[in-house]
Enzyme design. Structure first.
Site, PDB file in Angstrom:
ATOM      1  N   CYS A 112     -14.077  -3.666  12.438  1.00 45.67           N
ATOM      2  CA  CYS A 112     -13.818  -2.715  13.538  1.00 45.67           C
ATOM      3  C   CYS A 112     -15.064  -2.305  14.305  1.00 45.67           C
ATOM      4  O   CYS A 112     -14.961  -1.740  15.391  1.00 45.67           O
ATOM      5  CB  CYS A 112     -13.128  -1.469  13.002  1.00 45.67           C
ATOM      6  SG  CYS A 112     -11.595  -1.830  12.184  1.00 45.67           S
ATOM      7  N   HIS A 250     -14.391   5.346  16.946  1.00 42.78           N
ATOM      8  CA  HIS A 250     -13.404   4.355  16.515  1.00 42.78           C
ATOM      9  C   HIS A 250     -12.108   5.091  16.190  1.00 42.78           C
ATOM     10  O   HIS A 250     -12.118   6.155  15.563  1.00 42.78           O
ATOM     11  CB  HIS A 250     -13.925   3.613  15.280  1.00 42.78           C
ATOM     12  CG  HIS A 250     -12.921   2.670  14.684  1.00 42.78           C
ATOM     13  ND1 HIS A 250     -12.180   1.798  15.442  1.00 42.78           N
ATOM     14  CD2 HIS A 250     -12.523   2.472  13.388  1.00 42.78           C
ATOM     15  CE1 HIS A 250     -11.383   1.108  14.655  1.00 42.78           C
ATOM     16  NE2 HIS A 250     -11.566   1.503  13.410  1.00 42.78           N
ATOM     17  N   ASN A 280      -4.841   1.595  15.453  1.00 44.29           N
ATOM     18  CA  ASN A 280      -6.171   1.043  15.219  1.00 44.29           C
ATOM     19  C   ASN A 280      -6.229  -0.390  15.748  1.00 44.29           C
ATOM     20  O   ASN A 280      -5.654  -1.301  15.160  1.00 44.29           O
ATOM     21  CB  ASN A 280      -6.462   1.078  13.710  1.00 44.29           C
ATOM     22  CG  ASN A 280      -7.833   0.534  13.363  1.00 44.29           C
ATOM     23  OD1 ASN A 280      -8.524  -0.018  14.221  1.00 44.29           O
ATOM     24  ND2 ASN A 280      -8.221   0.694  12.114  1.00 44.29           N
TER      25      ASN A 280
HETATM   26  N1  ACO Z   1       5.317   5.702   5.103  1.00 44.07           N
HETATM   27  C1  ACO Z   1       5.706   6.537   4.133  1.00 44.07           C
HETATM   28  N2  ACO Z   1       5.050   6.670   2.989  1.00 44.07           N
HETATM   29  C2  ACO Z   1       3.905   5.968   2.852  1.00 44.07           C
HETATM   30  C3  ACO Z   1       3.439   5.078   3.848  1.00 44.07           C
HETATM   31  C4  ACO Z   1       4.203   4.963   5.010  1.00 44.07           C
HETATM   32  N3  ACO Z   1       3.849   4.168   6.018  1.00 44.07           N
HETATM   33  N4  ACO Z   1       2.277   4.519   3.420  1.00 44.07           N
HETATM   34  C5  ACO Z   1       2.027   5.036   2.201  1.00 44.07           C
HETATM   35  N5  ACO Z   1       3.003   5.902   1.865  1.00 44.07           N
HETATM   36  C6  ACO Z   1       3.146   6.690   0.647  1.00 44.07           C
HETATM   37  C7  ACO Z   1       2.308   6.166  -0.480  1.00 44.07           C
HETATM   38  O1  ACO Z   1       3.018   5.140  -1.149  1.00 44.07           O
HETATM   39  C8  ACO Z   1       2.148   7.404  -1.335  1.00 44.07           C
HETATM   40  O2  ACO Z   1       3.299   7.577  -2.104  1.00 44.07           O
HETATM   41  P1  ACO Z   1       3.214   8.118  -3.629  1.00 44.07           P
HETATM   42  O3  ACO Z   1       2.600   9.477  -3.524  1.00 44.07           O
HETATM   43  O4  ACO Z   1       4.640   8.132  -4.063  1.00 44.07           O
HETATM   44  O5  ACO Z   1       2.350   7.130  -4.333  1.00 44.07           O
HETATM   45  C9  ACO Z   1       2.108   8.544  -0.324  1.00 44.07           C
HETATM   46  O6  ACO Z   1       2.650   8.000   0.909  1.00 44.07           O
HETATM   47  C10 ACO Z   1       0.727   9.091  -0.042  1.00 44.07           C
HETATM   48  O7  ACO Z   1      -0.167   8.039   0.178  1.00 44.07           O
HETATM   49  P2  ACO Z   1      -1.688   8.318   0.401  1.00 44.07           P
HETATM   50  O8  ACO Z   1      -2.429   7.032   0.327  1.00 44.07           O
HETATM   51  O9  ACO Z   1      -2.130   9.416  -0.502  1.00 44.07           O
HETATM   52  O10 ACO Z   1      -1.711   8.910   1.884  1.00 44.07           O
HETATM   53  P3  ACO Z   1      -2.947   9.418   2.704  1.00 44.07           P
HETATM   54  O11 ACO Z   1      -2.729  10.791   3.126  1.00 44.07           O
HETATM   55  O12 ACO Z   1      -4.242   9.046   2.059  1.00 44.07           O
HETATM   56  O13 ACO Z   1      -2.838   8.522   4.037  1.00 44.07           O
HETATM   57  C11 ACO Z   1      -3.714   6.564   5.055  1.00 44.07           C
HETATM   58  C12 ACO Z   1      -2.873   7.119   3.923  1.00 44.07           C
HETATM   59  C13 ACO Z   1      -3.090   6.934   6.372  1.00 44.07           C
HETATM   60  C14 ACO Z   1      -3.774   5.049   4.928  1.00 44.07           C
HETATM   61  C15 ACO Z   1      -5.138   7.172   4.992  1.00 44.07           C
HETATM   62  O14 ACO Z   1      -5.630   7.076   3.670  1.00 44.07           O
HETATM   63  C16 ACO Z   1      -6.074   6.492   5.916  1.00 44.07           C
HETATM   64  O15 ACO Z   1      -5.938   6.567   7.118  1.00 44.07           O
HETATM   65  N6  ACO Z   1      -7.112   5.799   5.384  1.00 44.07           N
HETATM   66  C17 ACO Z   1      -8.017   5.072   6.197  1.00 44.07           C
HETATM   67  C18 ACO Z   1      -7.368   3.800   6.574  1.00 44.07           C
HETATM   68  C19 ACO Z   1      -8.047   3.138   7.712  1.00 44.07           C
HETATM   69  O16 ACO Z   1      -8.556   3.776   8.592  1.00 44.07           O
HETATM   70  N7  ACO Z   1      -8.013   1.836   7.673  1.00 44.07           N
HETATM   71  C20 ACO Z   1      -8.569   1.015   8.651  1.00 44.07           C
HETATM   72  C21 ACO Z   1      -9.988   0.918   8.378  1.00 44.07           C
HETATM   73  S1  ACO Z   1     -10.615  -0.619   8.448  1.00 44.07           S
HETATM   74  C22 ACO Z   1     -10.687  -1.041   9.940  1.00 44.07           C
HETATM   75  O17 ACO Z   1     -10.763  -0.175  10.805  1.00 44.07           O
HETATM   76  C23 ACO Z   1     -10.603  -2.543  10.122  1.00 44.07           C
END
Ligand code: ACO
Length: 365
Positions: A112, A250, A280
């Site tokens: 990214c 970003h 993203n």
């Molecule tokens: N819909 C519903 N539920 C979901 C989804 C979804 N799309 N995705 C995950 N869940 C569930 C999980 O399974 C979990 O369930 P559980 O508690 O029963 O296990 C619950 O939601 C909570 O999941 P978390 O991982 O704790 O959620 P969090 O608040 O951390 O948000 C997220 C997840 C959005 C991915 C966040 O961690 C994030 O944004 N991280 C950074 C990701 C990122 O930016 N990636 C790109 C970077 S790399 C690049 O830019 C190339």
């Protein structure tokens, strides 16, 4: 006399097919409420054309904005991690399309952050006297690589492209300080299986992608890397948060952006966001954000911009840009993408169908 690399042109290209959270909720066990509250994202774009087409449109718009033609360009730096080709590279294809015959052409992949690492590369080559001008692209087509059955990642990403033109300048403007870095120890927290030479000539696995993705760890490292890089870049110029007119970060997750802004002591009114509309787009987010901030009149003449970013690797960076006197385009380009006759959901189903066919039949993979 010191030479600087002014940003004199900018252009974006967003594919027209919109994939909403509601569309995704019809395909996966997720909801608009979950996606919006955890990420800020409401919709994203899915491309009906190859990335090279989006990059071409963005490049022509940036050239017209700068009032130059492809023949004037001496260097193309193409930032992407979703290459359609590795050999030959993407930059050489763009060279042909814009008529920049014979110019230097390189791809940069730091996920990214690829556009911003590319901006550093091109600026250094201009400031070092190797070339007088450059086109820097950030473009991604994530949709064909996506695992559309995995709700952990399918809701986060989108397709898009943007480009800027850099020209040698005597005025002190353009990229004036940056911090580049990488948490290599965290490289396994984001891995796309099925891309790259590790899979070449291995039979059925080639091109069949799945995502290894530790969202919470990426979140923490992203905030840390962007915050530390922002502080380091500001320190290089003896600036503070109060000197920054606009942050164009970003756009991966609104909560990440808010955490970085808070740590930097910059109120959200001075932070540009469009993650709500595009998700993203990897290396395309910062240049698309820059284009839209200019379109909305949010970039002041002579203003300081801070551009923090992170990406797989886990790479991170922050760039300090001093804008010049011109905040409007010199011209516009006629070029458009071909019309799209399918919905975003139909485009995704095509990707999913190809994946199933290829996985089932190693001969065609
Ligand atoms: N819909 C519903 N539920 C979901 C989804 C979804 N799309 N995705 C995950 N869940 C569930 C999980 O399974 C979990 O369930 P559980 O508690 O029963 O296990 C619950 O939601 C909570 O999941 P978390 O991982 O704790 O959620 P969090 O608040 O951390 O948000 C997220 C997840 C959005 C991915 C966040 O961690 C994030 O944004 N991280 C950074 C990701 C990122 O930016 N990636 C790109 C970077 S790399 C690049 O830019 C190339």
């Amino acid at each position: 006399m010191t030479t600087y690399a002014a940003i004199t042109g900018w252009g974006k290209c967003l594919p027209p097919a919109v994939l909403s959270n509601h569309d995704l909720a019809g395909m996966l066990e997720t909801s608009d409420e979950w996606i919006t509250s955890r990420t800020g994202i409401r919709e994203r774009r899915v491309s009906h054309v190859p990335m090279a087409d989006m990059a071409h449109v963005a490049a022509e718009r940036a050239l017209a904005c700068a009032g130059v033609s492809g023949r004037d360009i001496e260097l193309i730096v193409f930032g992407t991690c979703s290459f359609e080709d590795q050999v030959p590279n993407m930059a050489s294809g763009l060279q042909q399309r814009i008529g920049a015959d014979g110019c230097a052409a390189m791809d940069v992949n730091t996920a990214c952050t690829s556009f911003l690492y590319g901006l550093s590369t091109a600026t250094a080559l201009i400031r070092g006297g190797v070339v007088r001008n450059a086109l820097v692209v950030g473009a991604e087509i994530i949709s064909p690589y996506m695992d559309w059955t995995d709700r952990n990642v399918a809701v986060l990403f989108g397709d898009g492209a943007a480009a800027v033109v850099l020209q040698a300048s005597e005025g002190e403007q353009g990229l004036l300080a940056e911090k580049l870095g990488c948490f290599g120890d965290a490289r396994e927290i984001l891995r796309i299986h099925g891309m790259g030479g590790a899979y070449a000539n291995q039979g059925r696995l080639y091109g069949i992608t799945s995502w290894q993705f530790e969202g919470q760890e990426i979140f923490k490292r992203a905030v840390l890397g962007m915050s530390e890089a922002s502080a380091a870049a500001l320190a290089k110029r003896d600036l503070t948060a109060d000197d920054i007119q606009l942050v164009v970060p970003h756009q991966a997750n609104l909560r990440i952006i808010e955490a970085v802004a808070k740590r930097a002591g910059i109120p959200m009114e001075r932070v540009f966001t469009n993650v709500q509309r595009y998700g993203n787009m990897s290396s395309a987010t910062v240049p698309v954000g820059l284009c839209e901030a200019l379109e909305e009149g949010r970039v002041p003449k002579g203003g300081w911009l801070l551009l923090p970013a992170f990406g797989g690797g886990l790479t991170f960076c922050a760039h300090l840009i001093r804008w010049g006197d011109r905040v409007t385009p010199l011209g516009t380009a006629e070029i458009e993408l071909p019309p799209c006759d399918r919905t975003a959901v139909e485009l995704i189903h095509e990707v999913a169908a190809r994946k199933v066919t290829r996985a089932a039949d190693p001969v065609t993979s």
